[in-house]
Scaffold this motif. Structure first.
Motif, PDB file in Angstrom:
ATOM      1  N   GLU A  88      17.052  55.715  64.542  1.00  0.00           N
ATOM      2  CA  GLU A  88      16.859  54.401  65.176  1.00  0.00           C
ATOM      3  C   GLU A  88      16.634  53.292  64.135  1.00  0.00           C
ATOM      4  O   GLU A  88      16.947  52.127  64.379  1.00  0.00           O
ATOM      5  CB  GLU A  88      15.680  54.460  66.145  1.00  0.00           C
ATOM      6  N   GLN A  89      16.104  53.688  62.970  1.00  0.00           N
ATOM      7  CA  GLN A  89      15.897  52.721  61.890  1.00  0.00           C
ATOM      8  C   GLN A  89      17.155  52.521  61.039  1.00  0.00           C
ATOM      9  O   GLN A  89      17.122  51.816  60.029  1.00  0.00           O
ATOM     10  CB  GLN A  89      14.751  53.173  60.986  1.00  0.00           C
ATOM     11  N   ASN A  90      18.257  53.148  61.456  1.00  0.00           N
ATOM     12  CA  ASN A  90      19.539  53.025  60.760  1.00  0.00           C
ATOM     13  C   ASN A  90      19.486  53.664  59.370  1.00  0.00           C
ATOM     14  O   ASN A  90      20.106  53.183  58.414  1.00  0.00           O
ATOM     15  CB  ASN A  90      19.952  51.547  60.649  1.00  0.00           C
ATOM     16  N   ILE A  91      18.727  54.768  59.251  1.00  0.00           N
ATOM     17  CA  ILE A  91      18.577  55.486  57.988  1.00  0.00           C
ATOM     18  C   ILE A  91      19.497  56.704  57.964  1.00  0.00           C
ATOM     19  O   ILE A  91      19.555  57.481  58.920  1.00  0.00           O
ATOM     20  CB  ILE A  91      17.115  55.943  57.788  1.00  0.00           C
ATOM     21  N   LYS A  92      20.212  56.849  56.876  1.00  0.00           N
ATOM     22  CA  LYS A  92      21.105  57.995  56.676  1.00  0.00           C
ATOM     23  C   LYS A  92      20.387  59.061  55.866  1.00  0.00           C
ATOM     24  O   LYS A  92      19.762  58.764  54.842  1.00  0.00           O
ATOM     25  CB  LYS A  92      22.372  57.555  55.942  1.00  0.00           C
ATOM     26  N   LEU A  93      20.479  60.312  56.305  1.00  0.00           N
ATOM     27  CA  LEU A  93      19.879  61.430  55.576  1.00  0.00           C
ATOM     28  C   LEU A  93      20.984  62.221  54.889  1.00  0.00           C
ATOM     29  O   LEU A  93      21.981  62.586  55.508  1.00  0.00           O
ATOM     30  CB  LEU A  93      19.104  62.333  56.530  1.00  0.00           C
ATOM     31  N   ASN A  94      20.802  62.466  53.595  1.00  0.00           N
ATOM     32  CA  ASN A  94      21.791  63.194  52.804  1.00  0.00           C
ATOM     33  C   ASN A  94      21.069  64.270  51.992  1.00  0.00           C
ATOM     34  O   ASN A  94      20.021  64.012  51.411  1.00  0.00           O
ATOM     35  CB  ASN A  94      22.510  62.212  51.865  1.00  0.00           C
ATOM     36  N   ILE A  95      21.631  65.484  51.982  1.00  0.00           N
ATOM     37  CA  ILE A  95      21.010  66.585  51.249  1.00  0.00           C
ATOM     38  C   ILE A  95      21.768  66.834  49.961  1.00  0.00           C
ATOM     39  O   ILE A  95      22.998  66.977  49.967  1.00  0.00           O
ATOM     40  CB  ILE A  95      20.995  67.885  52.085  1.00  0.00           C
ATOM     41  N   ILE A  96      21.051  66.860  48.832  1.00  0.00           N
ATOM     42  CA  ILE A  96      21.653  67.320  47.583  1.00  0.00           C
ATOM     43  C   ILE A  96      20.937  68.606  47.183  1.00  0.00           C
ATOM     44  O   ILE A  96      19.735  68.735  47.340  1.00  0.00           O
ATOM     45  CB  ILE A  96      21.594  66.261  46.461  1.00  0.00           C
ATOM     46  N   THR A 116      22.991  61.133  61.437  1.00  0.00           N
ATOM     47  CA  THR A 116      22.702  59.868  60.743  1.00  0.00           C
ATOM     48  C   THR A 116      23.821  59.431  59.798  1.00  0.00           C
ATOM     49  O   THR A 116      23.667  58.464  59.049  1.00  0.00           O
ATOM     50  CB  THR A 116      21.396  60.000  59.931  1.00  0.00           C
ATOM     51  N   SER A 117      24.930  60.118  59.824  1.00  0.00           N
ATOM     52  CA  SER A 117      25.981  59.936  58.807  1.00  0.00           C
ATOM     53  C   SER A 117      26.566  58.521  58.742  1.00  0.00           C
ATOM     54  O   SER A 117      27.059  58.096  57.693  1.00  0.00           O
ATOM     55  CB  SER A 117      27.114  60.941  59.030  1.00  0.00           C
ATOM     56  N   LYS A 118      26.525  57.779  59.843  1.00  0.00           N
ATOM     57  CA  LYS A 118      27.117  56.439  59.858  1.00  0.00           C
ATOM     58  C   LYS A 118      26.088  55.325  59.670  1.00  0.00           C
ATOM     59  O   LYS A 118      26.429  54.136  59.736  1.00  0.00           O
ATOM     60  CB  LYS A 118      27.892  56.238  61.155  1.00  0.00           C
ATOM     61  N   ASN A 119      24.841  55.703  59.451  1.00  0.00           N
ATOM     62  CA  ASN A 119      23.787  54.697  59.289  1.00  0.00           C
ATOM     63  C   ASN A 119      23.876  54.027  57.920  1.00  0.00           C
ATOM     64  O   ASN A 119      24.320  54.630  56.949  1.00  0.00           O
ATOM     65  CB  ASN A 119      22.407  55.332  59.496  1.00  0.00           C
ATOM     66  N   THR A 120      23.430  52.772  57.852  1.00  0.00           N
ATOM     67  CA  THR A 120      23.710  51.961  56.669  1.00  0.00           C
ATOM     68  C   THR A 120      22.507  51.222  56.058  1.00  0.00           C
ATOM     69  O   THR A 120      22.633  50.593  55.018  1.00  0.00           O
ATOM     70  CB  THR A 120      24.780  50.900  57.009  1.00  0.00           C
ATOM     71  N   LYS A 121      21.346  51.292  56.697  1.00  0.00           N
ATOM     72  CA  LYS A 121      20.198  50.525  56.204  1.00  0.00           C
ATOM     73  C   LYS A 121      19.639  51.102  54.911  1.00  0.00           C
ATOM     74  O   LYS A 121      19.342  50.382  53.958  1.00  0.00           O
ATOM     75  CB  LYS A 121      19.098  50.499  57.271  1.00  0.00           C
ATOM     76  N   LEU A 122      19.476  52.404  54.897  1.00  0.00           N
ATOM     77  CA  LEU A 122      18.924  53.114  53.744  1.00  0.00           C
ATOM     78  C   LEU A 122      19.464  54.530  53.754  1.00  0.00           C
ATOM     79  O   LEU A 122      19.531  55.164  54.799  1.00  0.00           O
ATOM     80  CB  LEU A 122      17.387  53.144  53.816  1.00  0.00           C
ATOM     81  N   GLN A 123      19.855  55.025  52.576  1.00  0.00           N
ATOM     82  CA  GLN A 123      20.248  56.430  52.446  1.00  0.00           C
ATOM     83  C   GLN A 123      19.140  57.180  51.714  1.00  0.00           C
ATOM     84  O   GLN A 123      18.805  56.862  50.572  1.00  0.00           O
ATOM     85  CB  GLN A 123      21.559  56.589  51.677  1.00  0.00           C
ATOM     86  N   ILE A 124      18.566  58.173  52.402  1.00  0.00           N
ATOM     87  CA  ILE A 124      17.555  59.019  51.792  1.00  0.00           C
ATOM     88  C   ILE A 124      18.226  60.319  51.362  1.00  0.00           C
ATOM     89  O   ILE A 124      18.792  61.040  52.183  1.00  0.00           O
ATOM     90  CB  ILE A 124      16.404  59.329  52.770  1.00  0.00           C
ATOM     91  N   ASN A 125      18.176  60.588  50.072  1.00  0.00           N
ATOM     92  CA  ASN A 125      18.710  61.839  49.539  1.00  0.00           C
ATOM     93  C   ASN A 125      17.557  62.810  49.335  1.00  0.00           C
ATOM     94  O   ASN A 125      16.674  62.563  48.515  1.00  0.00           O
ATOM     95  CB  ASN A 125      19.413  61.588  48.193  1.00  0.00           C
ATOM     96  N   LEU A 126      17.551  63.883  50.112  1.00  0.00           N
ATOM     97  CA  LEU A 126      16.541  64.915  49.927  1.00  0.00           C
ATOM     98  C   LEU A 126      17.088  65.943  48.952  1.00  0.00           C
ATOM     99  O   LEU A 126      18.101  66.596  49.226  1.00  0.00           O
ATOM    100  CB  LEU A 126      16.207  65.598  51.258  1.00  0.00           C
ATOM    101  N   ALA A 127      16.438  66.072  47.793  1.00  0.00           N
ATOM    102  CA  ALA A 127      16.840  67.080  46.814  1.00  0.00           C
ATOM    103  C   ALA A 127      16.162  68.393  47.187  1.00  0.00           C
ATOM    104  O   ALA A 127      14.968  68.580  46.976  1.00  0.00           O
ATOM    105  CB  ALA A 127      16.445  66.638  45.415  1.00  0.00           C
TER     106      ALA A 127
END
Length: 224
Positions: A88-96, A116-127
């Protein structure tokens, strides 16, 4: 003033905080989630596009089995509880890293990324299960497998961060001054800030102070 697009954080000190405050390392891991939420909110306020959090390293498998189980369950529950809010906050989650966790956790990670793949506000990369040495070795293996010339441009295509700009800032909490096999290629010219506070004590004001300090730094990238 230096542009800032990407902040990476080694969230160190949870276990020590837990032992000091609650006589339990797991209590520290739980408390660390509150700092994560605070820093996510401030990252959005600062209009930073990428936030990479070192969540679980390839070396963390050496820890006691009970602690590993607790950590992974904590992550699982956090995503189940918070993914709708992040979306809902437009945050994208990405796993590395390499997803070789339980079927349940892998499924939750995949669902969270897809949702969350199309969200654009912030991309959070979880390592997660991430190690830079493995990442680099794998990149070289792929270059060799595909008969490609070894070059910086070609190697970057096979990094797990291939579509992510290198971080301008790396923060490590916990009063420990080492990189712990984290983003070794990507931080070649990153400004590094070692913070004495343990991660659960790290707050928005500490984060803002680092950002302000970064913006005053003269960045030469090898020139004068």
């Amino acid at each position: 003033m230096n542009p800032l697009n990407h902040v990476a954080i080694i969230m160190d000190g949870n276990g020590r905080w837990g032992l000091k405050k609650k006589n339990s390392r797991n209590a520290g891991h739980r408390a660390g989630l509150h700092s994560v939420e605070k820093i996510i909110k401030e990252t959005i306020k600062q209009n930073i596009q990428y936030l990479t959090l070192f969540t679980f390293s390839t070396e963390n498998w050496k820890r006691p089995k009970k602690e590993i189980t607790y950590l992974l369950n904590l992550l699982e529950n956090f995503l189940v509880d918070k993914i709708e809010d992040l979306h809902e906050q437009n945050i994208k989650l990405n796993i590395i890293g390499v997803k070789n966790f339980s079927k349940k956790l892998n499924s939750i990670l995949n669902i969270s990324e897809k949702k969350t793949s199309k969200n654009t506000k912030l991309q959070i990369n979880l390592a997660l299960n991430y190690g830079s040495k493995f990442e680099l070795l794998n990149a070289f293996k792929n270059l060799n497998k595909n008969n490609e010339k070894i070059s910086e441009k070609n190697l970057k295509k096979y990094l797990q961060t291939k579509n992510i700009p290198d971080p301008e800032i790396l923060i490590r909490t916990g009063n420990t001054k080492r990189l712990s096999n984290f983003l070794l290629w990507q931080i070649a010219y990153t400004e590094i800030f070692f913070e004495k506070k343990l991660w659960p004590d790290f707050n928005e004001n500490d984060y803002i102070k680092i950002i302000k300090s970064f913006k005053k730094i003269k960045r030469n990238f090898g020139s004068i």
